[in-house]
Motif scaffolding. Structure first.
Motif, PDB file in Angstrom:
ATOM      1  N   LEU A  60     -10.436  15.099   3.031  1.00  0.00           N
ATOM      2  CA  LEU A  60     -10.536  13.643   2.870  1.00  0.00           C
ATOM      3  C   LEU A  60     -11.771  13.290   2.041  1.00  0.00           C
ATOM      4  O   LEU A  60     -11.695  12.487   1.109  1.00  0.00           O
ATOM      5  N   ARG A  88     -11.186  14.248  -1.563  1.00  0.00           N
ATOM      6  CA  ARG A  88     -10.201  13.343  -2.190  1.00  0.00           C
ATOM      7  C   ARG A  88     -10.858  11.993  -2.522  1.00  0.00           C
ATOM      8  O   ARG A  88     -10.605  11.415  -3.593  1.00  0.00           O
ATOM      9  N   LEU A  89     -11.688  11.510  -1.627  1.00  0.00           N
ATOM     10  CA  LEU A  89     -12.358  10.217  -1.865  1.00  0.00           C
ATOM     11  C   LEU A  89     -13.330  10.347  -3.040  1.00  0.00           C
ATOM     12  O   LEU A  89     -13.483   9.420  -3.831  1.00  0.00           O
ATOM     13  N   ALA A 108      -8.769  18.913   7.325  1.00  0.00           N
ATOM     14  CA  ALA A 108      -8.287  17.627   6.804  1.00  0.00           C
ATOM     15  C   ALA A 108      -9.466  16.679   6.555  1.00  0.00           C
ATOM     16  O   ALA A 108      -9.485  15.949   5.568  1.00  0.00           O
ATOM     17  N   GLY A 109     -10.453  16.727   7.451  1.00  0.00           N
ATOM     18  CA  GLY A 109     -11.653  15.900   7.283  1.00  0.00           C
ATOM     19  C   GLY A 109     -12.388  16.259   6.005  1.00  0.00           C
ATOM     20  O   GLY A 109     -12.806  15.378   5.249  1.00  0.00           O
ATOM     21  N   VAL A 124       0.818  -1.207   0.000  1.00  0.00           N
ATOM     22  CA  VAL A 124       0.000   0.000   0.000  1.00  0.00           C
ATOM     23  C   VAL A 124       0.859   1.268   0.000  1.00  0.00           C
ATOM     24  O   VAL A 124       1.823   1.380   0.748  1.00  0.00           O
ATOM     25  N   GLN A 125       0.514   2.201  -0.866  1.00  0.00           N
ATOM     26  CA  GLN A 125       1.110   3.536  -0.844  1.00  0.00           C
ATOM     27  C   GLN A 125       0.133   4.422  -0.089  1.00  0.00           C
ATOM     28  O   GLN A 125      -0.951   4.691  -0.580  1.00  0.00           O
ATOM     29  N   THR A 126       0.498   4.854   1.094  1.00  0.00           N
ATOM     30  CA  THR A 126      -0.442   5.640   1.889  1.00  0.00           C
ATOM     31  C   THR A 126      -0.333   7.126   1.536  1.00  0.00           C
ATOM     32  O   THR A 126       0.767   7.657   1.409  1.00  0.00           O
ATOM     33  N   GLU A 127      -1.492   7.731   1.359  1.00  0.00           N
ATOM     34  CA  GLU A 127      -1.533   9.173   1.106  1.00  0.00           C
ATOM     35  C   GLU A 127      -2.118   9.835   2.346  1.00  0.00           C
ATOM     36  O   GLU A 127      -3.283   9.615   2.685  1.00  0.00           O
ATOM     37  N   MET A 128      -1.298  10.625   3.048  1.00  0.00           N
ATOM     38  CA  MET A 128      -1.789  11.300   4.246  1.00  0.00           C
ATOM     39  C   MET A 128      -2.435  12.624   3.823  1.00  0.00           C
ATOM     40  O   MET A 128      -1.855  13.395   3.069  1.00  0.00           O
ATOM     41  N   ILE A 129      -3.639  12.846   4.305  1.00  0.00           N
ATOM     42  CA  ILE A 129      -4.380  14.063   3.973  1.00  0.00           C
ATOM     43  C   ILE A 129      -4.172  15.068   5.096  1.00  0.00           C
ATOM     44  O   ILE A 129      -4.445  14.757   6.263  1.00  0.00           O
ATOM     45  N   ASP A 139      -7.621  19.953  11.881  1.00  0.00           N
ATOM     46  CA  ASP A 139      -8.189  18.605  11.755  1.00  0.00           C
ATOM     47  C   ASP A 139      -9.487  18.621  10.943  1.00  0.00           C
ATOM     48  O   ASP A 139      -9.731  17.733  10.127  1.00  0.00           O
TER      49      ASP A 139
END
Lengths: 264, 321
Positions: free
Chosen positions: A254, A257-258, A250-251, A237-242, A247
Motif C-alpha cells: 500500500l 502504491r501510494l 499488503a501494508g 470511485v474505482q477501488t483498487e484493493m491491495i 496483511d
C-alpha cells in the motif's frame, strides 16, 4: 409548580439499515423486507435529557409529542417505557413525512400551544431521515421562545434553562429564560434502556391522538419546497484493493502504491 | 438593493472561507447583485476582501451582540439585512453559527431552509434549486424553493471561492437593527487539540470502531505526525469515549477535504462518509472485505490493521528516508 417538559420524537426508518436494503424510487425512500422503524436516535437522547431533569427536579411531567401519518405503537411507545408520562400523537394524512419541515413545525407548535402549560421543549438535534436540523428551531421561532441547540447537558433552575453546548473544539454554557426550546446531541450519552416495569406500564397507556381538526393550524405558512428529485448518490470511485502474501505485505505494498501514485 | 444576500462570518479578521464560497455560489448561479452581511469587530477591513471575492454590497456590524457572535442578535441582524437588501436569494453556510441562524432566519421569513446543500442553481423561472444529501447521505435530494424568498445553506468546502479581484469596487455600509438577546453565553471552554487542525490538515488519519479501544489511536497519531497530518475518528469511536468529540468526522462532526484520508477500522457508514467523501485520495484499511468503505475508497486493504499498519508505516519510513 409542576415543570412540564415536552419531548418531540419522530418515527423514522432504521438508519442502521444496510445500504443494500435501502431503496430510493419514485421520489421516496423505503427499506426492503420487514425492518421495523425506530424512534429517531437523537430524540431518544432528548427523552433521556428530560428524564434526567425530572429526576433532579422532582415535580416534573414529561409529555412526548410525535407527528406523522402512521405509527408503529410498540415503537413510538418506547419513550413511555423509558419513563415519560404521556404520549400525544399528531396523526393525520396531512402530516406526511416531507423534506419540507413547514407542516411539522406548524403541527408541533399548535400542539404545544394546546397543551398550554409547557415550560421546556427538548428535541433531538436532527432526524436521521431528512437531516434537516430545523424543526425545533422553527417551533421556537413560531412560539417566540428562546432556543439553545446541540446540548450535551441540560439543567433547569429558577425559571431558566442552562445548556452545555457541544462546539467543534470545546464546549460552552448558555442560559435562556423559560419557556425555551433545547436540542440535544449524542454527546449527552447513551439513553437508558426501558426496564420490564416500564415496558408493562407503557403497554397500558393509551396515547392521545390529535388530528388536523384538533389543532389550530390557521396561519400555517405555504410549502417552502417542492421535491424535484430523490436518488441514490452516484459513486464514481474505482477501488483498487491491495493484496499481498499476508496483511503486513499488503501494508508495505500500500505504501509503495501510494508513492507510485504520488499520493505520498 | 441586491438580488442575493450572503449571511457571512469573519474568521481571523477576514471573511470566512464558507462566506467566500457563498459569494462564489451566488455569482456562479447568476443571481445578479450580491450583498454580504459581515458581523464582527474586523468587518470594516474584511469588507474589501469580500468585495474582491465577488460581493457588490457589504453590510457591516462592528460592535454589539451580533458582532460578538450571539445567535439571537445574528438572526435579528440577518432579518434586517434581508429587508434592507430586498434579496430574493439568501445563502448561508452550515457552520457552527449557520446551523442555528439560517433555519431561524428562514422561518422568520415565512419559509424553511434548504440546509447543507452541495449545489445551488437557478432554474428557468428563477427558482433556486438546492441539492443536498438526506438519509445520512444514503440519498440525494433536489428541491425547488417556492415563495418569494429562497433560503439555503451551503455545506462548507462544496464549492470553490472565486479568485480574488482587488480591482472590484463595492459599497460598504453599516447595518442598523434592533437586537433582542435571550439566550446568553455564560462560559466558553476551548479544548484546542495539539498539532495541525483537523479541518485544515492535508492528511487525515481516522480511526473507528474496528480499533477496539483508545490505545490504537496512538499509532494513528504516530502516522499522522509522520505525514504532517491530523487524527480524526468516526462517531462510534467518539461515542465510546476513545477520543474527544472534536475528533468526529461526519454528518454531525467535521467536514474534511484533505489530499489523503486514511480510514482505519471504519466501516464507512454514510453518516461518516458525508464528512470525508470529498477527500482527494481515500485509503481504507478494514478487516471486513465487504465493508462499505471499500465502495468509496480509491485504495483498500482488507486485513487486520494491527498487522497492516505497522508494516505500512515501516515502509513509509523507508520511502521518506
Amino acid at each position: 409548580m409542576t415543570l412540564h417538559i415536552v419531548v418531540t420524537a419522530k418515527q423514522v426508518l432504521d438508519p442502521e439499515t444496510p445500504l443494500s436494503a435501502f431503496n430510493v424510487a419514485d421520489n421516496a425512500v423505503s427499506t426492503a423486507g420487514n425492518i421495523p422503524p425506530v424512534v429517531n436516535g437523537y430524540d431518544e437522547q432528548a427523552v433521556e435529557a428530560a428524564l434526567r431533569i425530572k429526576e433532579a427536579h422532582g415535580d416534573a411531567k414529561v409529555t412526548v409529542l410525535s407527528c406523522g401519518t402512521d405509527f408503529a405503537l410498540d415503537v413510538i411507545k418506547k419513550p413511555l417505557a423509558m419513563g415519560a408520562d404521556e404520549l400525544v400523537l399528531l396523526q393525520d394524512a396531512a402530516f406526511e413525512n416531507s423534506i419540507d419541515p413547514t407542516m411539522a413545525v406548524a403541527a408541533l407548535t399548535a400542539a404545544i400551544r394546546k397543551l398550554g402549560d409547557v415550560d421546556l421543549v427538548i428535541s433531538g438535534r436532527q432526524a436521521s431521515d431528512w437531516d434537516n436540523a430545523q424543526v425545533p428551531l422553527g417551533v421556537a421561532e413560531s412560539l417566540g421562545w428562546a432556543v439553545a441547540t446541540i446540548g450535551r447537558k441540560v439543567d433547569v433552575q429558577d425559571g431558566t434553562v442552562r445548556v452545555e453546548r457541544v462546539l467543534p473544539d470545546g464546549h460552552e454554557t448558555v442560559e435562556a429564560p423559560l419557556p425555551a426550546v433545547v436540542t440535544v446531541s449524542n454527546e449527552l450519552g447513551t439513553p437508558r434502556y426501558p426496564n420490564m416495569r416500564g415496558i408493562m406500564a407503557a403497554r397500558r397507556v393509551q396515547p392521545t391522538v390529535w388530528t388536523v381538526a384538533d389543532l389550530d393550524l390557521d396561519g400555517t405558512a405555504s410549502p417552502a419546497f417542492e421535491l424535484v428529485s430523490l436518488k441514490k448518490p452516484e459513486r464514481a470511485v474505482q477501488t483498487e484493493m491491495i493484496t499481498g502474501d499476508d496483511d503486513a505485505d499488503a501494508g508495505r505494498k500500500l505504501a509503495l502504491r501510494l508513492r507510485e501514485e504520488r499520493v505520498l | 438593493m441586491a438580488d442575493a444576500l450572503i449571511i457571512g462570518e469573519i474568521t481571523d479578521g477576514a471573511p470566512a472561507s464558507a462566506t467566500l464560497e457563498g459569494i462564489a455560489a451566488a455569482r456562479r448561479m447568476g443571481a445578479g447583485q450580491v450583498a454580504v452581511l459581515l458581523p464582527g469587530a474586523d468587518a470594516a477591513s474584511a469588507a474589501s476582501a469580500a468585495i474582491a471575492g465577488g460581493a457588490d454590497i457589504v453590510y457591516t456590524i462592528v460592535d454589539g451582540p451580533a458582532a460578538d457572535g450571539e445567535f439571537d442578535a445574528l438572526v435579528d441582524a440577518a432579518q434586517a439585512a434581508v429587508t434592507l437588501s430586498g434579496a430574493r436569494y439568501v445563502i448561508g453556510a452550515k457552520t457552527l453559527t449557520g446551523r442555528d441562524v439560517m433555519p431561524r432566519l428562514a422561518f422568520r421569513l415565512g419559509t424553511a431552509l434548504a440546509s447543507d446543500c452541495s449545489v445551488v442553481s437557478l432554474d428557468d423561472s428563477g427558482r433556486l434549486i438546492a441539492t443536498r444529501p438526506v438519509y445520512g447521505g444514503n440519498a440525494e435530494a433536489s428541491v425547488a424553493c417556492l415563495g418569494s424568498v429562497a433560503v439555503a445553506s451551503l455545506r462548507p468546502k462544496s464549492v470553490d471561492a472565486l479568485e480574488p479581484d482587488t480591482s472590484r469596487i463595492g459599497e460598504v455600509s453599516p447595518l442598523a437593527f434592533e437586537a433582542n438577546v435571550r439566550t446568553r453565553v455564560l462560559e466558553r471552554v476551548e479544548e484546542a487539540g495539539e498539532g495541525v487542525r483537523l479541518e485544515n490538515a492535508r492528511v487525515v488519519v481516522s480511526g473507528g470502531r474496528g480499533l477496539g479501544g483508545p490505545e490504537p489511536f496512538d499509532s494513528l497519531r504516530e502516522l499522522a505526525n509522520m505525514l504532517g497530518g491530523a487524527v480524526g475518528a468516526s462517531r462510534a469511536a467518539c461515542d465510546a469515549g476513545w477520543v474527544p468529540s472534536g475528533y468526529q468526522v461526519g454528518l454531525t462532526g467535521k467536514t474534511v477535504t484533505p489530499d489523503l484520508y486514511i480510514a482505519v477500522g471504519i466501516s464507512g457508514a454514510s453518516q461518516h462518509m458525508a464528512g470525508c467523501s470529498n477527500s482527494r485520495t481515500l485509503v481504507a484499511i478494514n478487516k471486513d472485505a465487504g465493508a462499505n468503505i471499500f465502495k468509496e475508497a480509491r485504495f483498500g486493504v482488507a486485513g487486520d490493521w494491527q498487522k497492516v499498519l505497522p508494516a505500512f508505516m515501516e515502509q513509509l519510513h523507508e520511502l521518506m528516508g
